[in-house]
Scaffold this motif. Sequence first.
Motif: not given
Length: 360
Positions: A101-120
Amino acid sequence: MAEEVKLMKGNEAIAHAAIRYGADGYFGYPITPQSEILETLMAEMPWETTGMVVLQAESEVSAINMVYGGASTGKRVMTSSSSPGVSLKQEGISYIAGAELPCLIVNVMRGGPGLGTIQPSQADYFQTVKGGGHGDYRLITLAPSSVQEMADFVGLGFDLAFKYNNPAIILADGIIGQMMEKVVLPPFHTRRTEEEVIAECPWAARGKKADRKPNIITSLELDPAKMEENNIRFQAKYRQIEKNEVRYEEFQCEDADYLLIAFGSSARICQKAVENARAEGIKLGLLRPITLWPFPTNVIANYANQVKGMLSVELNAGQMVEDVRLAVNGKVKVEHFGRLGGIVFTPDEVLNALKTKFDL
């Protein structure tokens, strides 16, 4: 008519481009640093203008399965999240790939592993291009390095997804999602009529029709011989994508003695590192993969016949570097440089790493 230039975040550009492209539906859940995608869509209220459905699901798992349902009807549907949220979507992504199936997914990555950080971070490379879910499947992966590309890749992602009946993903990092730049948004597209959807997607589940058999959308096949046939068909499709859809950008590579390989925000930093190196008399070039899958393997392999070494520069512990090493097949030395935990390196750090690792 003159193009209208706007100043906005990368996340906002994704949302506006989706509306203008004629997306039929968005299903998502807020998580930093991509929440502006959902927030912008809600603020713009496209259901009143273009008819686009925008829904905040109760969870990431719900959101990806809503995408599965919408995509099965031939509609242009999408979702977005950030690293931990995309991890929760992996089973659904595998189902969508298995159902073709065709679809579009967007991932704006943050630091990990786990919950990690909201930083890039760029540490979701493995998850995305090696298959974060189960089974032998691939995601068409676009890596923007500017707000303009965040907007442009919405249309490109949908086009590629429907061309190959395969999910596509925009793999951005938190810097590109949060930074503000000038952007020219695409013109408004007319959403497809029901007749156009049926014509473009004859496989879609559109309700019972007297003139055709029902369309069954599933990734389940209990007969191993038929399941093998399905997988053989998938692999043939992936080979066609690898043949036709490789995208990359070169910067001062023609006479380079050494090459930086970087994507996303790292490539922007590396461009300045190239300029600094050239000022010191070091012939350095930059190759930016735009498609992380399909990866520009042959292009990098050809440069292995020209340069003395390559440095893979990533905001992670070393992931894309493995594909670079596979591409050069031992012809030249390949090293990695990166920062972790959301810390972003500088052009000088990149250049110093090059000098240290290659004794320059």
